[in-house]
Design an enzyme around this catalytic site. Structure first.
Site, short mmCIF file in Angstrom:
data_model
loop_
_atom_site.label_atom_id
_atom_site.label_comp_id
_atom_site.label_asym_id
_atom_site.label_seq_id
_atom_site.Cartn_x
_atom_site.Cartn_y
_atom_site.Cartn_z
N CYS A 101 0.83 -1.19 0.00
CA CYS A 101 0.00 0.00 0.00
C CYS A 101 0.87 1.25 0.00
O CYS A 101 2.08 1.15 0.18
CB CYS A 101 -0.97 0.00 1.19
SG CYS A 101 -0.21 0.49 2.73
N ASP A 483 -24.00 8.50 -32.60
CA ASP A 483 -23.88 8.49 -34.05
C ASP A 483 -24.89 7.47 -34.59
O ASP A 483 -25.35 6.59 -33.85
CB ASP A 483 -22.45 8.12 -34.44
CG ASP A 483 -22.26 8.07 -35.93
OD1 ASP A 483 -22.74 8.98 -36.62
OD2 ASP A 483 -21.65 7.10 -36.42
#
Length: 788
Positions: A101, A483
């Site tokens: 971490c 589109d």
């Protein structure tokens, strides 16, 4: 009026579109669109929430993914850190098992920040690998510097894979069990004998020595490097508890914290498994042609253009093109499509897909690092470095939260006794409880675990989301612009009607048209030939066939001069009679294009042409509407065609006859009322994809540009994935909000209990552990399945 224009083809064939601009060239539109997209990218600065320099040319064989974050994150440790000046010509990889971490990443960064020759660091917390950019002759000094902060680095050579992260060992588990038993015994002894007995302290000290020395050592390293992290806070709390005689609590706090670290490491490892599962999809070896036989080779070493053999049940090692054999393929790992896809010679196959029933031979078209699957994995891993807005806010909040609570704890320890509110012993004890509360474990872990789980789940279901920022934006979308061609429609024109005008039969007219188009590869020619084949119509011989650029084609059929083409061609031939005019107008209103068959100045027939609407389009638009999302079509085709498709699909609005710059203006107007997504093919629609708040590319598995241009790529051609994306993003946002509320709520409750003198040290740690596990478990639910 709508008519069909036959376009000039130059270079590599592309997907043509139907529109009513006469001789306009589709390729010119594409070039103009790409030019505008480049301009947009130069104008806009995309803030992905980190400071790293994106180098898209780097070799993706390097492990440069980034971590999921963890419960110990108290500062904003960027996934990529620029440390020094220089080119950093060398790239090396170091596996550091203890680096799980950003707490460890910050220590490594500080250890290497003053070392000459070290240019940049990248942290991959899932595989626990440090990617080092440097100008050093060897890495001995780097390894020694990392060892000084309590971690061991092992250099990985070439394409060597990192070993699986080790969460715990048998010896560590036994020591932890013994530590827990002695801590519990110390508590029992304190209840029965009293806190002041030496036996109580001895048992507590034994527990600390058995299971807590690692935490205390890390606390000392944090102190020596002037780093304010969880290990420092826990060490201060434990030592303070021992100094005021709370030996059992000191032992229990260290034991519970060790349990918390172990459980969180296991949970975070599960989040990493979602990404590692993607990495395991492509086989490490491939059977490659070698003279007269076959040999097994490492997939990473197979050159482009090599010939491979894939047997039934095996995974395809590399992207390629089938040169021999027929089979069906499970492409779910790439596109999310659950049904097998039948393929034969000249069809493309993806690395990671599963061969069904036939033996096939493939010619590779991409190296292992350049396959679609490799790019998906690289995108998901890189996406973890691009923090979502929520994560950036939480990181900033946590960075200020910890020192503020620490200052309040010190002030309370001194101020409460001086003000006569509490005795010194009780005030100091409550201040130590506040130190434990000062760790924003659950709060900081809530976002990365949730986002990474959602990203990995989406990737497995054919939704490639490039980070937390696009995922959060998808949840906020108010309007989706689509589109038409290739998105709402299949992008493949077909003949819908044959309308004779001079008394000939439909079959005769279709045969003449097919004869003229028999040698053409144009999409409209294919539509004519496909319709003829479907009706069983044989095309007669044709001679002297030639292209009429921007208008159509002409030739001799059965010795008769004929032409097939647009309305413009009919005008030039003087064949635009009132009957033909009425027919073209009717098709125009219906949103259909037209091919006119002529013989001199006589119109023989009209062939109606239309792009077929996707069968799932209407259901998808309806689902988006039910999600409260407005749908708008932006198309280069004629307004009549756009309106017809909008009626069929149930869209809220449609705009036709648009150039790329027109689409930009519409998107900018819509952005004044909310967040806008643009869905397109990633080529013609590149400017609009770049301008929208979120660009979504359709069918990206076969498009390099789509994988690069859009923030989200729908890997297959299923429009329904669009609604899945919005629903999944909103579900992720809900889980994020719940996790943050849980983490903050419990912190506030225990802070109040500490001020009241009710909360104990072990209760505070237990609550912190429980909260962390709750938010981890809640976030991991998103890794299971993409759901509405």
């Amino acid at each position: 009026m709508s008519s069909v224009t036959r376009y000039r083809k130059a270079g590599k064939p592309h997907q043509d579109k139907l529109h009513n601009h006469g001789g306009d060239c589709c390729s010119a539109k594409v070039e103009a669109g790409l030019a505008l997209a480049d301009a947009q990218r130069r104008e806009r600065k995309h803030d992905h929430g980190n400071d790293r320099s994106h180098d898209h040319k780097r070799d993706h064989q390097h492990d440069h993914g980034h971590g999921t974050g963890c419960s110990h994150r108290h500062d904003d440790a960027p996934a990529r850190v620029q440390l020094g000046q220089g080119q950093g010509a060398k790239r090396s990889r170091l596996q550091i098992q203890a680096m799980d971490c950003p707490t460890e990443a910050r220590l490594i960064e500080k250890a290497l920040s003053g070392m000459n020759g070290v240019v940049a660091l990248e942290f991959n917390f899932i595989e626990r690998v440090l990617l080092l950019q440097h100008d050093l002759p060897n890495l001995d000094d780097v390894k020694r510097a990392i060892a000084k902060v309590g971690m061991q680095a092992v250099e990985l050579s070439g394409g060597e894979q990192a070993s699986a992260p080790v969460v715990s060992t048998r010896r560590a588990n036994l020591l932890l069990l013994a530590s827990g038993l002695t801590a519990a015994a110390s508590e029992v002894a304190a209840w029965t004998l009293g806190d002041g007995q030496y036996g109580v302290a001895a048992l507590a000290l034994a527990s600390i020595l058995l299971g807590g020395t690692a935490t205390l050592k890390k606390g000392w390293i944090a102190l020596s490097t002037r780093t304010l992290n969880i290990h420092f806070l826990m060490s201060v709390a434990v030592i303070g508890a021992m100094l005021i005689g709370q030996w059992p609590e000191a032992a229990m706090v260290l034991f519970l914290f060790a349990i918390a670290e172990r459980l969180e490491a296991m949970s975070l490892s599960r989040a990493g498994e979602a990404v590692r599962a993607l990495m395991a999809l492509a086989p490490e070896t491939a059977w490659v042609a070698d003279g007269a036989g076959w040999r097994e080779a490492q997939a990473a070493e197979v050159a482009v253009g090599s010939r491979m053999r894939v047997r039934p049940g095996e995974r395809v090692p590399l992207d390629g093109r089938i040169v021999s054999g027929h089979s069906n393929f499970n492409e779910a790992p790439i596109t999310g499509e659950s049904l097998p896809v039948d393929k034969g010679p000249d069809d493309g196959v993806f690395a990671g897909s599963i061969n069904g029933s036939g033996v096939i031979e493939i010619e590779t078209t991409a190296a292992a690092s350049g396959s679609v699957l490799a790019r998906i994995i690289a995108t998901v891993r890189d996406a973890q470095a691009a923090k979502a807005p929520t994560q950036r806010f939480i990181d900033r909040f946590a960075a200020g939260y910890t020192p503020v609570v620490l200052a309040l704890a010190a002030l309370f320890a001194v101020g409460a006794p001086l003000a006569g509110l509490l005795p010194w012993h009780q005030a100091i004890y409550s201040a130590l409880v506040m130190l434990v509360i000062a760790c924003p474990c659950a709060l900081v872990i809530a976002t990365p675990v949730t986002v990474v789980s959602a990203l990995a789940s989406a990737a497995r279901h054919g939704l490639l989301v490039k980070g937390g920022a696009p995922l959060e934006m998808a949840a906020r979308i108010d309007t989706v612009c689509l589109d038409k061609t290739g998105t709402l429609t299949r992008g493949e024109p077909s003949i819908t009607r044959v309308l004779p005008l001079a008394g000939d039969s439909e079959e005769a007219v279709l045969a003449w048209a097919a004869a003229l188009d028999s040698h053409s590869t144009h999409p409209l020619a294919r539509a004519v030939l496909d319709e003829a084949a479907k009706r069983g119509v044989a095309a007669p011989a044709s001679q002297q066939v030639r292209e009429l650029i921007g208008r159509g084609v002409s030739g001799l059929v059965d010795g008769r001069s004929m032409q097939l083409g647009s309305r413009r061609l009919a005008e030039e031939q003087g064949a635009l009679s009132s009957q033909l005019e009425q027919t073209l107008q009717a098709l125009d209103v219906a949103g259909e294009g037209a091919l006119v068959l002529l013989s001199g100045d006589q119109a023989l027939a009209v062939l109606a042409v239309a792009d077929q609407v996707r069968p799932e389009a209407a259901a998808t638009i309806d689902r988006l509407n039910r999600l409260g999302v407005r749908t708008v079509m932006l198309s280069g085709d004629s307004p009549q065609v756009a309106a017809a498709v909008a009626r069929l699909t149930g869209m809220d609005a449609a705009h036709g006859g648009l150039l790329p710059q027109d689409k930009l203006r519409h998107i900018e107007t819509l952005q004044q009322d909310g967040k806008v997504a643009m869905v397109g093919d990633g080529v013609n629609d590149a400017p609009a994809l770049a301008r929208a708040d979120l660009g979504i590319a359709m069918g990206a598995a076969g498009s390099d540009s789509a994988l690069e241009t859009a923030g989200v790529a729908l890997m297959d051609d299923k429009l329904s994935r669009l609604a899945d994306l919005i629903a999944h993003a909103r579900r992720t946002a809900r889980v994020l909000k719940v996790n943050i509320a849980i983490a903050l709520g419990i912190k506030l409750v225990f802070f109040g209990l500490a001020l009241a003198g009710v909360a104990s040290l072990w209760m505070a740690v237990f609550a912190d552990v429980g909260t962390s596990l709750i938010v981890i478990g809640n976030g991991l639910r998103l890794a299971r399945k993409v759901q509405a």
